[in-house]
Design a protein around this motif. Structure first.
Motif, PDB file in Angstrom:
ATOM      1  N   GLY A  11       0.801  -1.221   0.000  1.00 40.23           N
ATOM      2  CA  GLY A  11       0.000   0.000   0.000  1.00 40.23           C
ATOM      3  C   GLY A  11       0.830   1.266   0.000  1.00 40.23           C
ATOM      4  N   ASP A  12       2.125   1.167   0.338  1.00 41.98           N
ATOM      5  CA  ASP A  12       2.999   2.337   0.301  1.00 41.98           C
ATOM      6  C   ASP A  12       3.187   2.781  -1.146  1.00 41.98           C
ATOM      7  OD1 ASP A  12       3.257   2.057   3.013  1.00 41.98           O
ATOM      8  OD2 ASP A  12       5.340   1.396   2.964  1.00 41.98           O
ATOM      9  N   GLU A  13       3.488   4.050  -1.329  1.00 43.06           N
ATOM     10  CA  GLU A  13       3.742   4.568  -2.665  1.00 43.06           C
ATOM     11  C   GLU A  13       5.246   4.650  -2.888  1.00 43.06           C
ATOM     12  OE1 GLU A  13       1.541   7.851  -5.108  1.00 43.06           O
ATOM     13  OE2 GLU A  13       3.117   8.797  -3.933  1.00 43.06           O
ATOM     14  N   VAL A  14       5.705   4.079  -3.996  1.00 34.21           N
ATOM     15  CA  VAL A  14       7.124   4.125  -4.329  1.00 34.21           C
ATOM     16  C   VAL A  14       7.289   4.712  -5.725  1.00 34.21           C
ATOM     17  CG1 VAL A  14       7.773   2.186  -2.855  1.00 34.21           C
ATOM     18  CG2 VAL A  14       7.122   1.749  -5.208  1.00 34.21           C
ATOM     19  N   ALA A  15       8.489   5.160  -6.005  1.00 31.98           N
ATOM     20  CA  ALA A  15       8.803   5.720  -7.323  1.00 31.98           C
ATOM     21  C   ALA A  15      10.081   5.072  -7.839  1.00 31.98           C
ATOM     22  CB  ALA A  15       8.983   7.224  -7.231  1.00 31.98           C
ATOM     23  N   ILE A  16      10.117   4.904  -9.158  1.00 30.68           N
ATOM     24  CA  ILE A  16      11.326   4.441  -9.820  1.00 30.68           C
ATOM     25  C   ILE A  16      11.611   5.394 -10.977  1.00 30.68           C
ATOM     26  CG2 ILE A  16      11.190   2.003  -9.190  1.00 30.68           C
ATOM     27  CD1 ILE A  16       9.780   1.424 -11.754  1.00 30.68           C
ATOM     28  N   THR A  17      12.886   5.553 -11.280  1.00 27.92           N
ATOM     29  CA  THR A  17      13.282   6.423 -12.383  1.00 27.92           C
ATOM     30  C   THR A  17      13.419   5.569 -13.635  1.00 27.92           C
ATOM     31  OG1 THR A  17      14.439   7.895 -10.875  1.00 27.92           O
ATOM     32  CG2 THR A  17      15.022   8.046 -13.195  1.00 27.92           C
ATOM     33  N   SER A  32      12.458   2.324 -20.464  1.00 25.23           N
ATOM     34  CA  SER A  32      13.280   1.255 -19.910  1.00 25.23           C
ATOM     35  C   SER A  32      13.229   1.379 -18.392  1.00 25.23           C
ATOM     36  CB  SER A  32      14.715   1.406 -20.405  1.00 25.23           C
ATOM     37  OG  SER A  32      15.569   0.518 -19.721  1.00 25.23           O
ATOM     38  N   ILE A  33      12.884   0.269 -17.740  1.00 25.45           N
ATOM     39  CA  ILE A  33      12.782   0.250 -16.284  1.00 25.45           C
ATOM     40  C   ILE A  33      13.927  -0.600 -15.749  1.00 25.45           C
ATOM     41  CG2 ILE A  33      11.339  -0.419 -14.333  1.00 25.45           C
ATOM     42  CD1 ILE A  33       8.908  -0.082 -16.188  1.00 25.45           C
ATOM     43  N   PRO A  34      14.715  -0.064 -14.787  1.00 17.27           N
ATOM     44  CA  PRO A  34      15.828  -0.842 -14.231  1.00 17.27           C
ATOM     45  C   PRO A  34      15.342  -2.162 -13.628  1.00 17.27           C
ATOM     46  CG  PRO A  34      15.883   1.419 -13.431  1.00 17.27           C
ATOM     47  CD  PRO A  34      14.598   1.241 -14.167  1.00 17.27           C
ATOM     48  N   ASP A  81      13.875  -4.805  -8.595  1.00 15.77           N
ATOM     49  CA  ASP A  81      14.738  -4.950  -7.425  1.00 15.77           C
ATOM     50  C   ASP A  81      14.499  -3.770  -6.496  1.00 15.77           C
ATOM     51  OD1 ASP A  81      15.871  -7.235  -8.507  1.00 15.77           O
ATOM     52  OD2 ASP A  81      17.580  -6.162  -9.362  1.00 15.77           O
ATOM     53  N   ALA A  82      14.631  -3.987  -5.214  1.00 15.19           N
ATOM     54  CA  ALA A  82      14.423  -2.913  -4.239  1.00 15.19           C
ATOM     55  C   ALA A  82      15.396  -1.763  -4.469  1.00 15.19           C
ATOM     56  CB  ALA A  82      14.561  -3.457  -2.824  1.00 15.19           C
ATOM     57  N   ASP A  83      16.575  -2.047  -5.029  1.00 15.87           N
ATOM     58  CA  ASP A  83      17.556  -0.994  -5.300  1.00 15.87           C
ATOM     59  C   ASP A  83      17.087  -0.013  -6.368  1.00 15.87           C
ATOM     60  OD1 ASP A  83      19.219  -2.166  -3.451  1.00 15.87           O
ATOM     61  OD2 ASP A  83      20.407  -3.253  -4.942  1.00 15.87           O
ATOM     62  N   ALA A  84      16.111  -0.402  -7.190  1.00 19.91           N
ATOM     63  CA  ALA A  84      15.609   0.471  -8.259  1.00 19.91           C
ATOM     64  C   ALA A  84      14.677   1.559  -7.716  1.00 19.91           C
ATOM     65  CB  ALA A  84      14.886  -0.352  -9.308  1.00 19.91           C
ATOM     66  N   ILE A  85      14.216   1.409  -6.486  1.00 22.37           N
ATOM     67  CA  ILE A  85      13.288   2.385  -5.910  1.00 22.37           C
ATOM     68  C   ILE A  85      14.055   3.657  -5.554  1.00 22.37           C
ATOM     69  CG2 ILE A  85      11.744   2.862  -3.979  1.00 22.37           C
ATOM     70  CD1 ILE A  85      11.147  -0.156  -3.931  1.00 22.37           C
ATOM     71  N   THR A  86      13.571   4.792  -6.073  1.00 22.19           N
ATOM     72  CA  THR A  86      14.243   6.064  -5.830  1.00 22.19           C
ATOM     73  C   THR A  86      13.535   6.933  -4.806  1.00 22.19           C
ATOM     74  OG1 THR A  86      13.077   7.039  -7.708  1.00 22.19           O
ATOM     75  CG2 THR A  86      15.279   6.153  -8.120  1.00 22.19           C
ATOM     76  N   ASP A  87      12.255   6.643  -4.537  1.00 17.46           N
ATOM     77  CA  ASP A  87      11.505   7.409  -3.545  1.00 17.46           C
ATOM     78  C   ASP A  87      10.467   6.488  -2.925  1.00 17.46           C
ATOM     79  OD1 ASP A  87      10.748   9.635  -2.042  1.00 17.46           O
ATOM     80  OD2 ASP A  87       9.267  10.267  -3.520  1.00 17.46           O
TER      81      ASP A  87
END
Length: 103
Positions: A11-17, A32-34, A81-87
């Motif tokens: 339910g949390d909101e995350v962002a990826i670049t 392209s998504i990491p 991967d969790a490392d791809a999350i930027t926010d």
């Protein structure tokens, strides 16, 4: 990454670049998504060009702490991967007191 995958909840909101690969018809961009090996497109702002970086936000729908992967719903289910999350923005949760304890 300033947080652990165990800190993230469903339910949390995350962002990826993401990186724009090419522009498609109808103001959409192929991106392209990491750590995501599938094609994906998303609405793009005006004047977006290939090579630009955009932010893709979604709500967490699954967490695999063992393999350090997070699945988010952002125009479809995307597992990265969790490392791809930027926010990361945790959802406000309310705690309720138990009225009667079961013993």
């Amino acid at each position: 990454m300033a947080w652990k995958v165990t800190d993230i909840n469903i339910g949390d909101e995350v962002a990826i670049t993401v990186t724009v690969l090419r522009m498609l018809d109808g103001a959409r961009a192929s991106v392209s998504i990491p750590s995501y090996a599938f094609p994906h497109s998303m609405p793009a702002p005006k004047r977006t060009e290939p090579g630009d970086e955009l932010e893709l936000r979604g709500k967490v729908s699954r967490i695999d702490a063992e393999s350090q992967k997070v699945t988010l719903k952002a125009g479809g289910l995307i597992t990265v991967d969790a490392d791809a999350i930027t926010d990361w923005t945790p959802v406000a949760r309310t705690t309720t007191a138990l009225r009667d304890e079961v013993r």
